[in-house]
Motif scaffolding. Structure first.
Motif, PDB file in Angstrom:
ATOM      1  N   ALA A  15       0.859  -1.171   0.000  1.00  0.00           N
ATOM      2  CA  ALA A  15       0.000   0.000   0.000  1.00  0.00           C
ATOM      3  C   ALA A  15       0.890   1.213   0.000  1.00  0.00           C
ATOM      4  O   ALA A  15       1.770   1.355   0.831  1.00  0.00           O
ATOM      5  CB  ALA A  15      -0.883   0.008   1.241  1.00  0.00           C
ATOM      6  N   ALA A  67      -4.722   1.723  -1.745  1.00  0.00           N
ATOM      7  CA  ALA A  67      -6.015   1.089  -1.489  1.00  0.00           C
ATOM      8  C   ALA A  67      -7.158   2.043  -1.798  1.00  0.00           C
ATOM      9  O   ALA A  67      -8.148   1.671  -2.446  1.00  0.00           O
ATOM     10  CB  ALA A  67      -6.092   0.625  -0.037  1.00  0.00           C
ATOM     11  N   TYR A 155      -7.658  -5.206   6.516  1.00  0.00           N
ATOM     12  CA  TYR A 155      -8.034  -6.101   5.423  1.00  0.00           C
ATOM     13  C   TYR A 155      -7.743  -7.560   5.767  1.00  0.00           C
ATOM     14  O   TYR A 155      -7.236  -8.329   4.968  1.00  0.00           O
ATOM     15  CB  TYR A 155      -7.340  -5.700   4.111  1.00  0.00           C
ATOM     16  CG  TYR A 155      -5.832  -5.850   4.088  1.00  0.00           C
ATOM     17  CD1 TYR A 155      -5.229  -6.954   3.488  1.00  0.00           C
ATOM     18  CD2 TYR A 155      -5.020  -4.891   4.656  1.00  0.00           C
ATOM     19  CE1 TYR A 155      -3.852  -7.089   3.461  1.00  0.00           C
ATOM     20  CE2 TYR A 155      -3.648  -5.013   4.629  1.00  0.00           C
ATOM     21  CZ  TYR A 155      -3.062  -6.117   4.029  1.00  0.00           C
ATOM     22  OH  TYR A 155      -1.692  -6.239   4.015  1.00  0.00           O
ATOM     23  N   ILE A 307      -5.562  -4.974  -2.366  1.00  0.00           N
ATOM     24  CA  ILE A 307      -6.405  -4.747  -1.197  1.00  0.00           C
ATOM     25  C   ILE A 307      -7.588  -3.849  -1.555  1.00  0.00           C
ATOM     26  O   ILE A 307      -8.253  -3.317  -0.675  1.00  0.00           O
ATOM     27  CB  ILE A 307      -5.592  -4.130  -0.037  1.00  0.00           C
ATOM     28  CG1 ILE A 307      -4.749  -2.963  -0.524  1.00  0.00           C
ATOM     29  CG2 ILE A 307      -4.731  -5.172   0.639  1.00  0.00           C
ATOM     30  CD1 ILE A 307      -3.931  -2.298   0.564  1.00  0.00           C
ATOM     31  N   ASP A 308      -7.836  -3.696  -2.860  1.00  0.00           N
ATOM     32  CA  ASP A 308      -9.006  -2.948  -3.312  1.00  0.00           C
ATOM     33  C   ASP A 308     -10.069  -3.936  -3.783  1.00  0.00           C
ATOM     34  O   ASP A 308      -9.795  -5.119  -3.998  1.00  0.00           O
ATOM     35  CB  ASP A 308      -8.630  -1.986  -4.442  1.00  0.00           C
ATOM     36  CG  ASP A 308      -8.127  -2.720  -5.670  1.00  0.00           C
ATOM     37  OD1 ASP A 308      -8.915  -2.913  -6.607  1.00  0.00           O
ATOM     38  OD2 ASP A 308      -6.940  -3.121  -5.697  1.00  0.00           O
TER      39      ASP A 308
END
Length: 330
Positions: A15, A67, A155, A307-308
């Motif tokens: 990230a 993210a 997450y 992580i999206d």
């Protein structure tokens, strides 16, 4: 969850967050005369730190991390800038970066460059439940005078990925888009989970191996791919089921930790090109049941490190293609 664990997750997932000093942001504000006018209509919104006033319909959004950037794209919002390098983003994000200005400056944000773009909203994650570990960036953004929104971030579980998405949506007034997107995601998860059950895959253990530079190897158990396995009812081997553990570091000497995996997904970081060849040269690798049975699938590191919300959907696509569909075909 400890601060160290959260920060480790943040860096391991790549990230792209930057920090900046209040002095730098104040200087930039003086040089540029402040940010451009926000949208005429504003409203009060609760963020991580309290009540903030944001434009109802922001038009010039800046993403403070990768993210948030990915979730903005998923909402149909193209930011004017992001603290992210297109060359290090997953392909599904990098291909949308045309026209998005990279406002990083080393490990900081170039606030003067940000203000030149006339932003009306800056969004980034603020921290975990018990630690505002990104407060320095948040404070630097607010010091420029640009409306700033920070949200609770994590997450490890599906609801946390969804929360990151809906918080970003709330900041830009796209709650309806987020609701539709998540409804479609839930339908897809339910459909795939039913197929997993019907194919008898619920007790067939799957492992994920990440290979990086300088000999870095780890079994992934607390990242997006493991969230997908749990959501679909796919088993992971004993000792690889606690998402709070995040990952298990291994080497060529103890690859037999993967012995119990029926199927193995592998991805090699962009910075670790050639490292997988070294792993595959190990005698222990050749002896793994998944290797001998031809059930090893190399997937995109960019996607499987995502992580999206879009990255998560792409992971589901890979699981369907390489694990579910072959079992259904017999």
């Amino acid at each position: 969850m400890s601060t160290t664990t959260v920060r480790r997750r943040w860096h391991a997932a790549a990230a792209l967050v930057v920090t900046a000093s209040l002095a730098l942001s104040a200087c930039a504000r003086e040089d540029d005369g402040g940010s451009s006018d926000s949208a005429s209509a504003t409203h009060e919104v609760e963020d991580y730190f309290g009540t903030v006033e944001l434009p109802v319909d922001p038009q010039r959004v800046v993403a403070g991390d990768g993210a948030t950037l990915g979730n903005l794209f998923a909402l149909g919002v193209k930011p004017v800038a992001a603290a992210a390098n297109a060359n290090s983003l997953p392909h599904h994000l990098a291909e949308q970066m045309d026209g998005v200005v990279d406002v990083r400056q080393g490990d900081d944000v170039n606030w003067e460059k940000v203000l030149e773009l006339g932003p009306d909203l800056f969004i980034t994650f603020a921290g975990s439940e018990d630690d505002a570990w990104n407060k320095e960036l948040y404070d630097a953004a607010t010091a420029t005078g640009v409306p700033t929104f920070g949200y609770l971030y994590n997450y490890v579980h599906l609801e946390q990925i969804e929360h990151n998405f809906t918080e970003t949506a709330r900041a830009v007034g796209k709650e309806d888009v987020a609701t539709e997107r998540l409804e479609a995601l839930h339908d897809r998860i339910a459909e795939l989970a039913e197929r997993v059950e019907q194919a008898g895959l619920g007790d067939v253990p799957v492992s994920v191996l990440r290979v990086g530079e300088d000999g870095f190897r780890s079994i992934r158990i607390g990242t997006s791919e493991s969230i997908a396995f749990r959501a679909l009812g796919i088993a992971q081997p004993e000792g690889q089921t606690d998402p709070e553990q995040f990952s298990i570091d291994i080497s060529e000497e103890n690859l037999d930790l993967l012995d119990s995996a029926h199927t193995l997904f592998v991805y090699e970081d962009d910075t670790g090109v050639g490292e997988l060849d070294e792993v595959e040269s190990s005698p222990l690798w050749e002896g793994l049941p998944a290797v001998q049975a031809g059930r090893v699938h190399q997937v995109s590191s960019g996607v499987w490190n995502s992580i999206d919300i879009t990255g998560f959907e792409l992971i589901l696509d890979d699981i369907e293609e390489y694990f579910i569909a072959p079992a259904e075909a017999g």
